[in-house]
Design a protein around this motif. Sequence first.
Motif, PDB file in Angstrom:
ATOM      1  N   ARG A   1      -1.029   3.522   9.160  1.00  0.00           N
ATOM      2  CA  ARG A   1       0.371   3.963   9.135  1.00  0.00           C
ATOM      3  C   ARG A   1       0.843   4.189   7.703  1.00  0.00           C
ATOM      4  O   ARG A   1       1.644   5.091   7.445  1.00  0.00           O
ATOM      5  CB  ARG A   1       1.255   2.933   9.841  1.00  0.00           C
ATOM      6  CG  ARG A   1       1.076   2.886  11.349  1.00  0.00           C
ATOM      7  CD  ARG A   1       2.199   2.122  12.020  1.00  0.00           C
ATOM      8  NE  ARG A   1       2.235   0.735  11.639  1.00  0.00           N
ATOM      9  CZ  ARG A   1       1.580  -0.240  12.289  1.00  0.00           C
ATOM     10  NH1 ARG A   1       0.823   0.055  13.341  1.00  0.00           N
ATOM     11  NH2 ARG A   1       1.671  -1.494  11.898  1.00  0.00           N
ATOM     12  N   SER A   2       0.365   3.369   6.768  1.00  0.00           N
ATOM     13  CA  SER A   2       0.732   3.554   5.361  1.00  0.00           C
ATOM     14  C   SER A   2       0.291   4.922   4.858  1.00  0.00           C
ATOM     15  O   SER A   2       0.945   5.523   4.001  1.00  0.00           O
ATOM     16  CB  SER A   2       0.088   2.471   4.488  1.00  0.00           C
ATOM     17  OG  SER A   2       0.572   1.204   4.819  1.00  0.00           O
TER      18      SER A   2
ATOM     19  N   CYS B   1       9.364   3.141   9.569  1.00  0.00           N
ATOM     20  CA  CYS B   1      10.222   2.881   8.401  1.00  0.00           C
ATOM     21  C   CYS B   1       9.434   2.262   7.249  1.00  0.00           C
ATOM     22  O   CYS B   1       9.729   2.517   6.076  1.00  0.00           O
ATOM     23  CB  CYS B   1      11.363   1.940   8.781  1.00  0.00           C
ATOM     24  SG  CYS B   1      12.677   2.716   9.743  1.00  0.00           S
ATOM     25  N   VAL B   2       8.440   1.425   7.572  1.00  0.00           N
ATOM     26  CA  VAL B   2       7.656   0.778   6.520  1.00  0.00           C
ATOM     27  C   VAL B   2       6.975   1.830   5.654  1.00  0.00           C
ATOM     28  O   VAL B   2       6.958   1.731   4.418  1.00  0.00           O
ATOM     29  CB  VAL B   2       6.618  -0.182   7.134  1.00  0.00           C
ATOM     30  CG1 VAL B   2       5.690  -0.733   6.053  1.00  0.00           C
ATOM     31  CG2 VAL B   2       7.315  -1.320   7.861  1.00  0.00           C
TER      32      VAL B   2
ATOM     33  N   ILE C   1      10.542   4.210  -2.064  1.00  0.00           N
ATOM     34  CA  ILE C   1      10.773   3.203  -3.106  1.00  0.00           C
ATOM     35  C   ILE C   1       9.681   3.286  -4.168  1.00  0.00           C
ATOM     36  O   ILE C   1       9.958   3.196  -5.375  1.00  0.00           O
ATOM     37  CB  ILE C   1      10.832   1.791  -2.497  1.00  0.00           C
ATOM     38  CG1 ILE C   1      12.038   1.668  -1.546  1.00  0.00           C
ATOM     39  CG2 ILE C   1      10.887   0.735  -3.580  1.00  0.00           C
ATOM     40  CD1 ILE C   1      13.390   1.837  -2.220  1.00  0.00           C
ATOM     41  N   GLY C   2       8.435   3.453  -3.743  1.00  0.00           N
ATOM     42  CA  GLY C   2       7.333   3.562  -4.700  1.00  0.00           C
ATOM     43  C   GLY C   2       7.480   4.758  -5.623  1.00  0.00           C
ATOM     44  O   GLY C   2       7.086   4.718  -6.794  1.00  0.00           O
ATOM     45  N   ALA C   3       8.073   5.840  -5.092  1.00  0.00           N
ATOM     46  CA  ALA C   3       8.281   7.051  -5.886  1.00  0.00           C
ATOM     47  C   ALA C   3       9.565   6.989  -6.712  1.00  0.00           C
ATOM     48  O   ALA C   3       9.874   7.925  -7.452  1.00  0.00           O
ATOM     49  CB  ALA C   3       8.322   8.266  -4.965  1.00  0.00           C
ATOM     50  N   GLY C   4      10.324   5.921  -6.582  1.00  0.00           N
ATOM     51  CA  GLY C   4      11.565   5.783  -7.323  1.00  0.00           C
ATOM     52  C   GLY C   4      12.727   6.559  -6.741  1.00  0.00           C
ATOM     53  O   GLY C   4      13.756   6.740  -7.399  1.00  0.00           O
TER      54      GLY C   4
ATOM     55  N   SER D   1       0.830  -1.214   0.000  1.00  0.00           N
ATOM     56  CA  SER D   1       0.000   0.000   0.000  1.00  0.00           C
ATOM     57  C   SER D   1       0.859   1.256   0.000  1.00  0.00           C
ATOM     58  O   SER D   1       0.586   2.213  -0.723  1.00  0.00           O
ATOM     59  CB  SER D   1      -0.931  -0.002   1.219  1.00  0.00           C
ATOM     60  OG  SER D   1      -1.818  -1.092   1.175  1.00  0.00           O
ATOM     61  N   SER D   2       1.930   1.274   0.813  1.00  0.00           N
ATOM     62  CA  SER D   2       2.814   2.434   0.880  1.00  0.00           C
ATOM     63  C   SER D   2       3.490   2.689  -0.470  1.00  0.00           C
ATOM     64  O   SER D   2       3.599   3.834  -0.920  1.00  0.00           O
ATOM     65  CB  SER D   2       3.885   2.239   1.962  1.00  0.00           C
ATOM     66  OG  SER D   2       3.315   2.201   3.240  1.00  0.00           O
ATOM     67  N   GLN D   3       3.941   1.606  -1.110  1.00  0.00           N
ATOM     68  CA  GLN D   3       4.608   1.780  -2.399  1.00  0.00           C
ATOM     69  C   GLN D   3       3.633   2.272  -3.462  1.00  0.00           C
ATOM     70  O   GLN D   3       3.982   3.102  -4.306  1.00  0.00           O
ATOM     71  CB  GLN D   3       5.284   0.480  -2.826  1.00  0.00           C
ATOM     72  CG  GLN D   3       6.484   0.115  -1.958  1.00  0.00           C
ATOM     73  CD  GLN D   3       7.403  -0.899  -2.607  1.00  0.00           C
ATOM     74  OE1 GLN D   3       7.296  -1.180  -3.793  1.00  0.00           O
ATOM     75  NE2 GLN D   3       8.330  -1.444  -1.817  1.00  0.00           N
ATOM     76  N   TYR D   4       2.393   1.788  -3.424  1.00  0.00           N
ATOM     77  CA  TYR D   4       1.398   2.284  -4.381  1.00  0.00           C
ATOM     78  C   TYR D   4       1.061   3.753  -4.128  1.00  0.00           C
ATOM     79  O   TYR D   4       0.888   4.542  -5.071  1.00  0.00           O
ATOM     80  CB  TYR D   4       0.118   1.443  -4.312  1.00  0.00           C
ATOM     81  CG  TYR D   4       0.155   0.223  -5.207  1.00  0.00           C
ATOM     82  CD1 TYR D   4       0.410   0.343  -6.575  1.00  0.00           C
ATOM     83  CD2 TYR D   4      -0.075  -1.049  -4.697  1.00  0.00           C
ATOM     84  CE1 TYR D   4       0.443  -0.771  -7.403  1.00  0.00           C
ATOM     85  CE2 TYR D   4      -0.052  -2.175  -5.521  1.00  0.00           C
ATOM     86  CZ  TYR D   4       0.219  -2.025  -6.876  1.00  0.00           C
ATOM     87  OH  TYR D   4       0.243  -3.125  -7.686  1.00  0.00           O
ATOM     88  N   LEU D   5       0.972   4.150  -2.859  1.00  0.00           N
ATOM     89  CA  LEU D   5       0.719   5.557  -2.558  1.00  0.00           C
ATOM     90  C   LEU D   5       1.882   6.425  -3.015  1.00  0.00           C
ATOM     91  O   LEU D   5       1.682   7.516  -3.568  1.00  0.00           O
ATOM     92  CB  LEU D   5       0.463   5.739  -1.060  1.00  0.00           C
ATOM     93  CG  LEU D   5      -0.842   5.161  -0.507  1.00  0.00           C
ATOM     94  CD1 LEU D   5      -0.924   5.362   0.995  1.00  0.00           C
ATOM     95  CD2 LEU D   5      -2.057   5.802  -1.185  1.00  0.00           C
ATOM     96  N   GLY D   6       3.112   5.970  -2.780  1.00  0.00           N
ATOM     97  CA  GLY D   6       4.278   6.707  -3.251  1.00  0.00           C
ATOM     98  C   GLY D   6       4.334   6.792  -4.761  1.00  0.00           C
ATOM     99  O   GLY D   6       4.810   7.771  -5.339  1.00  0.00           O
ATOM    100  N   HIS D   7       3.794   5.762  -5.426  1.00  0.00           N
ATOM    101  CA  HIS D   7       3.760   5.707  -6.891  1.00  0.00           C
ATOM    102  C   HIS D   7       2.612   6.526  -7.476  1.00  0.00           C
ATOM    103  O   HIS D   7       2.529   6.705  -8.698  1.00  0.00           O
ATOM    104  CB  HIS D   7       3.640   4.239  -7.334  1.00  0.00           C
ATOM    105  CG  HIS D   7       3.882   4.012  -8.775  1.00  0.00           C
ATOM    106  ND1 HIS D   7       2.862   3.828  -9.693  1.00  0.00           N
ATOM    107  CD2 HIS D   7       5.038   3.941  -9.496  1.00  0.00           C
ATOM    108  CE1 HIS D   7       3.375   3.652 -10.896  1.00  0.00           C
ATOM    109  NE2 HIS D   7       4.691   3.718 -10.817  1.00  0.00           N
TER     110      HIS D   7
END
Length: 464
Positions: free
Chosen positions: A165-166, A303-304, A311-314, A83-89
Motif C-alpha cells: 500500500r505504501s 490515508c496512510v 508529508i514526506g514531500a513537504g 516507508s511512505s514518507q521516505y518514498l514521498g521524500h
Amino acid sequence: MEKDIQTIEGRGAKPLFDRAYLFRLILPLVAEQFLAMTIGACDTLMVSSIGEAGVSGVSLVDQFSQLMIQLFAAFATGGAVVSSQYLGHGSPDNARMAAKQLFNVAGFIAVALVVICLPLRKPILGLLYGKSEADVMKNALDYFVWILVSFPFLAIYNSSAALFRSMGNSKISLKVSMVMNFINISGNAVFIYGAGIGVNGAGLATLLSRAVAACVMLFLLGNRNNEIYIDKFWKVEVNFPMIRRILTVGIPSGIENSVFHIGKILVQSFMSGFGTVAIAANAISNTIASFSNIPGSSIGLGCVTIIGRCIGAGEKGQAKSYGKKLMQVAYVAMFCTSMAIFILAPVLVRAFNLSDESARLASGVIRTCMCANVLLWPMSFTMPNILRAAGDAKFTMVVSNISMWAFRVLFSFLISSFIIARNPGSTHLALYGVWFGMYLDWIFRGSLFFARFCRGKWLDKKVI
C-alpha cells in the motif's frame, strides 16, 4: 480535486495524486475489505452449523485474536508511515531499509506471543471468560490453539500488505487476499462439513490460509522491480535508528489498539454473564455491522499512503486537502452501506443459525449501530489514520485510551447494570448497554480528532 488543492495551497502547487491514482489505490482496498468481511461472515455461518456454543466459543477467541491482529496492524502502520514518507521524500533506499526492520519487529513479537500464550491458553481464557458455559469454553480452547500458531504468518501478511500500500499498489494485497480467503472457505467446507471436526476445522483452515498468504507475499516482495523490495529474508539486519522511527508510530498505535481491544475483552468478559443468547447475538451483530465500516476502513488504509507521501514531500497543504476529500468520500459511502444494512438487518440475521430470541436481539442491536455509524464512525476511526500518517500517533493514543476506559468500558457496565436492574428476567437485553457505551466512546473520540485536524497541529509532527 486538483482545483481544491490549488486553492488551499494558495500557490497553484501541482497535486501529488490525481483522481485516477486515488481510485486505483482505494477501490481494491474496498474490494479486499468486503471480501474479508464476506469470508468472515461465511466462516461464522459455517461454524454456526455446530450450534450456538460453537459460535460463542469462536467469538470469545476472536476478541483475543483481534487484539493481536490490531497489534500487528499497528506496527505495520508504523512501517507503512515511515516507508511512505521516505518514498514521498525521494529516498527509496531508506524505504527499503524501513521495510526490512518492520519484518524484524513484527516477526519477533509474533513468535514471542506464540511461545508465551500457547502453554498458558487455558489460564488466559479462564481469566477472561471464566463465567462462560462449559461447552462454550471447550470450543474456545480448541479454536485458540490454531489461531495462536497462525500469528507469525498473519504478522508477515499484514506487514507485506502495508508495504505494498505504501507503494500505491493495493491490487497485490487484494489478489493474495482472494487466494487466502478461498483457502479458508474451502478448508472450512472440508474440515467442518466433510471431516466433521467442528471448531478445530475452522481454526485449521485459518492457519493454512494465513501460511499460504504469507509465503506468497514474501515471494512478491522479493521482486526488485518494486519501489520497496526485500531480498535475503533470512539475513538479519538490525538498524536501530530505523526501528526507532517505526516505533515512533508503531508503539503509540500498538498501545492504542491493544488497550482498545483489552477494553473490548473486558466488556466481553462481563457480558459473558448475559447468557448464550446475548453472546451469540453479539457475535452475529459484530459480523454484520462490520460490513458498513468497509468504506471508512478502506479509506483509512489509503490515508496512510496518501497523507504519508504528502508529508514526506513537504506538502502540508495538500495533506490537509486530501484529508478533507477522503473524509467526505468516507461519509457518503458509509451512509449508503449503513442504510442498506439497517433495512436488511432482519433478513441478514436469519441467514445464521440463531434462535428466534437471539435473532430478534441481533436485529435490534444492528439497527442502533447503523444509525450511530452514519454520524460517528468515520470521524472516530478514519480520521485518526490521517493524523497517524503525519506522525501524530501519540495524540490518537491518548484520546483513544481515555475514551475507551471512560466510556466504552465504564458506561457499558453502568448502562448494562441499569438494564439488568430494570429487567431481571431478561439479562440478555443488557447487550444494548454494551453497544450504547460504545456509541458514547465514538462521540468523545471523534470530537477530539476533528478538533485536532481543524487546528492543524498534526502537520507539525516529524517522523523522518
